[in-house]
Write an enzyme that holds these catalytic residues in place. Structure first.
Site, PDB file in Angstrom:
ATOM      1  N   SER A 136      34.590  49.423  40.098  1.00  0.00           N
ATOM      2  CA  SER A 136      34.307  49.494  38.663  1.00  0.00           C
ATOM      3  C   SER A 136      32.885  49.988  38.476  1.00  0.00           C
ATOM      4  O   SER A 136      32.007  49.739  39.322  1.00  0.00           O
ATOM      5  CB  SER A 136      34.453  48.102  38.024  1.00  0.00           C
ATOM      6  N   TYR A 149      32.761  39.161  38.344  1.00  0.00           N
ATOM      7  CA  TYR A 149      33.519  40.416  38.376  1.00  0.00           C
ATOM      8  C   TYR A 149      32.640  41.526  38.949  1.00  0.00           C
ATOM      9  O   TYR A 149      33.066  42.283  39.836  1.00  0.00           O
ATOM     10  CB  TYR A 149      33.995  40.784  36.976  1.00  0.00           C
TER      11      TYR A 149
END
Length: 253
Positions: A136, A149
Site C-alpha cells: 500500500s 496497517y
C-alpha cells in the site's frame, strides 16, 4: 508478464481490488482461481464462471487444503497474488487497540507469508512463475489513523524484497503491487473523494503488469507521491497533513 495465458490464484479476492483484478485476468484470457473466506460471495463469483476456493489466511490447515485443491484441479498454476488484507483504525493511547493490531499483522503480514510458503515449492519445481504481493502507499507514507496497517504493509514490502533476492535464479519473479487509496465502493468514494476509481486503477495495473520484464513494483501514477515522498522531501509535510485525520478517532472528539 503475459497476462493472456496465466493460471492465477488470488487469495482474498471476493471483493474490491482483488475481484476486479480477477475479472481483468480472466477477460485477458487467463485462468483464475478466487480465494476467500465468505462462502456466499464465493458462490456468486463461481456463478460468473470463475473457479473458487475457500481459504482463511490466518489458518494454516485452511491454506494447506486450498493449496492441495488448487494444485489438483490446476496443476499448471504459475501466478500467486496475496491480496488478503484489512485496515482498522487504532487509537494508540488506548491499550484496547492491541487486538486490532494483532489481527492486522496476522492477516496482512503473516497471512501473506503463509500463502507464499504454501505455494513456493510448487513454483520452484516448475522453474518459472510469478508471486505478486500487495502492499500500500500507506506502507511508504503512513496514515496515522491506521498505524499497524502501515507497519504491516511496510513489512510486506521488506519481505517482498528479501523474497525476490532469495528466489533469484529459480525462474520465479516477485512483483509488489502498491495501491493508493482506491474507491472500491460508492461509500468509499464518498468518504474519500480523492480515491482513485477502481476501474481506472485496475486498467493501469494490468497495463503495468504486461511490461516485460515485470516491474519489481507496480506503481500507478496515483501512488507515486506516497512511494517517493522521502526522496522528494515532502514526507514530513504529508504526514502532518494526514495526521489531521486523527481527529476522527472517538477519543479525540
Amino acid at each position: 508478464m503475459d497476462i493472456s495465458n496465466r493460471t492465477v490464484f488470488i487469495a482474498g479476492a471476493t471483493s474490491g481490488i482483488g475481484l476486479e483484478l480477477a475479472r481483468r485476468f480472466a477477460a485477458a484470457g487467463s485462468t483464475v482461481i478466487v480465494g476467500g473466506r465468505r462462502t456466499g460471495l464465493l458462490a456468486q463469483i463461481a456463478a460468473e464462471g470463475l473457479a473458487t476456493v475457500q481459504i482463511d489466511v490466518t489458518d494454516q490447515d485452511s491454506i494447506d487444503r486450498a493449496r492441495d485443491t488448487i494444485l489438483h484441479t490446476h496443476p499448471n498454476l504459475d501466478t500467486i497474488v496475496t491480496m488478503s488484507g484489512i485496515g482498522i483504525p487504532e487509537d494508540l493511547r488506548d491499550h484496547a487497540h492491541f487486538s486490532a493490531a494483532e489481527k492486522t499483522i496476522d492477516i496482512n503480514l503473516l497471512g501473506t507469508i503463509r500463502v507464499i510458503d504454501a505455494f513456493t515449492p510448487h513454483l520452484i519445481a516448475r522453474g518459472t512463475g510469478t508471486i505478486i504481493t500487495v502492499t500500500s502507499g500507506i506502507g511508504f507514507l503512513p496514515f496515522p489513523v491506521m498505524p499497524t496497517y502501515a507497519a504491516s504493509k511496510a513489512g510486506v514490502h521488506a519481505y517482498s524484497e528479501a523474497l525476490r533476492a532469495q528466489l533469484d535464479g529459480t525462474g520465479i519473479e516477485v512483483a509488489e503491487l502498491v495501491p493508493p487509496a482506491v474507491a472500491t465502493t460508492p461509500e468509499h468514494a464518498q468518504r474519500n473523494p480523492r480515491a482513485l476509481g477502481l476501474a481506472e486503477f485496475a486498467t493501469e495495473v494490468m497495463d503495468l503488469l504486461q511490461t516485460n520484464p515485470t516491474p519489481h513494483e507496480i506503481l500507478v501514477q496515483g501512488v507515486l507521491m506516497h512511494r517517493w515522498a522521502e526522496r522528494d522531501g515532502t514526507y514530513a509535510e504529508l504526514v502532518a497533513q494526514r495526521s489531521q485525520a486523527l481527529a476522527m478517532l472517538p477519543s479525540r472528539q
